[in-house]
Scaffold this motif. Structure first.
Motif, PDB file in Angstrom:
ATOM      1  N   CYS A  45       0.846  -1.206   0.000  1.00  0.00           N
ATOM      2  CA  CYS A  45       0.000   0.000   0.000  1.00  0.00           C
ATOM      3  C   CYS A  45       0.875   1.248   0.000  1.00  0.00           C
ATOM      4  O   CYS A  45       0.611   2.217  -0.698  1.00  0.00           O
ATOM      5  N   ARG A  50      -0.808  -1.869  -5.037  1.00  0.00           N
ATOM      6  CA  ARG A  50      -1.974  -2.315  -4.285  1.00  0.00           C
ATOM      7  C   ARG A  50      -2.316  -3.763  -4.600  1.00  0.00           C
ATOM      8  O   ARG A  50      -2.915  -4.068  -5.616  1.00  0.00           O
ATOM      9  N   ASN A  55      -7.459  -4.485   0.973  1.00  0.00           N
ATOM     10  CA  ASN A  55      -8.766  -4.543   1.614  1.00  0.00           C
ATOM     11  C   ASN A  55      -8.730  -5.177   3.007  1.00  0.00           C
ATOM     12  O   ASN A  55      -9.761  -5.527   3.566  1.00  0.00           O
ATOM     13  N   THR A  92      -6.838   2.626   1.065  1.00  0.00           N
ATOM     14  CA  THR A  92      -8.108   3.173   0.591  1.00  0.00           C
ATOM     15  C   THR A  92      -8.457   4.450   1.348  1.00  0.00           C
ATOM     16  O   THR A  92      -7.872   4.769   2.382  1.00  0.00           O
ATOM     17  N   SER A  93      -9.439   5.160   0.822  1.00  0.00           N
ATOM     18  CA  SER A  93      -9.891   6.390   1.477  1.00  0.00           C
ATOM     19  C   SER A  93     -10.428   6.098   2.874  1.00  0.00           C
ATOM     20  O   SER A  93     -10.186   6.852   3.818  1.00  0.00           O
TER      21      SER A  93
END
Length: 436
Positions: A45, A50, A55, A92-93
């Motif tokens: 990350c 990615r 996740n 991720t956001s």
């Protein structure tokens, strides 16, 4: 070293479930091993690769990692925790928001105030990276950092803050946000040389559009930059790109590449004289000064005449040497001559000035095998011919017209030397490389 290898071996075999359990175990050895594993686990990350771990659910480890940020007696634990949090936030956001919401930014900013220079520098880099990669959270991350800039802040703290800001400016893929400009402008007036140098360097990243350049001008930094330039000695040795002279010249060059009013702000602050003085510096510095002077001269007779009045001719022409191997510098000299030679009907160049510039362009013809020098020199000669035409219109007596005709013939002769250099022993002319 053996212990480190053992940690890495154990870490490589851990799964996310085991990492979560060990991070929260309270056992120091298990925590260290789990942190090492988490660093490996989140690296993809961090570097933007990615993979399957993007996740992963980190919700059960983030609060504990934020807690570790305050372990001032365990600097390695602090730095590892900050790095992992930064890695997670680069995912991720939602992961980024979880890290920020848990109080990670405040914790890392506290680390930036650490008395341990390793911890402080590491924290500054983490903040800069996080702010540059999560631009939606930029203000939330950077503004608390700016709050550390106070009149009574220790010099060491301000050095770390400005270092973090520079790193942020380097990492971000677009122009840095202009809300940091007032802070940078404030730091320009500090009396610590390191802080001044770093603040100067930060300004070079604000470029590209007239709107951004205007924000820099509005921050009131131009007079201070010029004052700092006047305090610097001419550098005859190579300067690193991060030195104050280079950064100031690059920033002034960026400003003068904007609008007329922005270039005039630089001239009004008294920049032309020190810019000319730096033509005697090492070539890297001289090129930056030439870029700014060429920009200024290109904005019309008012600013061009100011450059002439401050005495650019001799220092500029002294850079032209027939045997000079420095083609890059000569290209910049030629483009500066092109800007200076530009014809303006209301204010043509005087005959003595035309004669001086023709001499320089004649010497440059020794380098007419370089396409860029050839193009710029031909434009400069064309501009000079137009100046001669304008002088002819104003000529009152026959002798003046005769002198101007002679100048015109000389201009055309130099132009022919560029376009048709005699290179063959039998006297035939060889056409120079096409620049169309």
């Amino acid at each position: 070293m053996e212990m480190c290898k053992n940690y890495l071996t154990a870490a490589a075999n851990l799964k996310i479930e085991g990492i979560v359990n060990d991070i929260n175990s309270g056992d120091e050895n298990e925590i260290i091993t789990a942190l090492r594993a988490l660093k490996i686990f989140t690296k993809k990350c961090y570097w933007g690769k990615r993979g399957i771990h993007i996740n992963a659910d980190y919700s059960n480890v983030i609060p504990k990692l934020v807690q570790f940020l305050s372990s001032v007696d365990k600097p390695d634990l602090q730095m590892d925790s900050a790095e992992v949090l930064t890695n997670i936030a680069s995912g991720t956001s939602d992961q980024a928001k979880a890290v920020v919401s848990a109080g990670a930014v405040a914790g890392i900013i506290s680390m930036a105030c650490s008395l341990d220079p390793r911890v402080a520098e590491s924290a500054g880099c983490d903040l800069a990276w996080l702010a540059s990669k999560r631009q939606e959270l930029c203000e939330e991350i950077i503004k608390p950092l700016l709050m550390l800039i106070k009149p009574d802040s220790p010099v060491t703290l301000l050095q770390r803050v400005i270092y973090a800001l520079i790193t942020f400016c380097q990492f971000i893929n677009i122009n840095p946000p202009t809300f940091i400009l007032p802070a940078l402008a404030h730091l320009l007036h500090h009396n610590d040389e390191t802080i001044i140098t770093d603040a100067c360097h930060a300004f070079i990243y604000f470029q590209g559009s007239d709107e951004v350049i205007q924000e820099v001008v509005n921050a009131g930094v131009v007079p201070r930059l010029v004052a700092l330039l006047q305090d610097r000695e001419v550098a005859i040795v190579p300067c690193p790109n991060h030195c104050a002279i280079f950064s100031i010249l690059r920033t002034i060059g960026n400003i003068t590449s904007g609008t007329f009013d922005q270039a005039k702000a630089v001239v009004s602050a008294g920049a032309v004289t020190p810019l000319i003085s730096f033509l005697g510096s090492h070539r890297d510095v001289a090129e930056e000064a030439l870029f700014a002077l060429s920009n200024i001269a290109g904005f019309g007779p008012e600013l061009r005449n100011c450059v002439f009045e401050q005495g650019i001719n001799r220092p500029l022409l002294s850079l032209i040497k027939p045997d000079s191997p420095d083609i890059k510098l000569l290209r910049m000299v030629t483009w500066t001559l092109c800007s200076l030679c530009h014809s303006h009907e209301e204010s043509p160049l005087t005959v003595p000035v035309i004669q001086q510039l023709l001499t320089g362009l004649a010497h440059l013809s020794h380098h007419n095998n370089d396409d860029e020098i050839l193009t710029a020199a031909c434009k400069a000669l064309s501009n000079l011919e137009m100046n001669i035409v304008e002088n002819k219109k104003a000529a009152a007596i026959e002798s003046d017209i005769t002198a101007l005709n002679a100048l015109s013939s000389k201009t055309l002769a130099i132009l022919e030397r560029y376009l048709f250099p005699t290179e063959l022993s039998n006297g035939e002319s060889k056409l120079a490389p096409s620049t169309s």
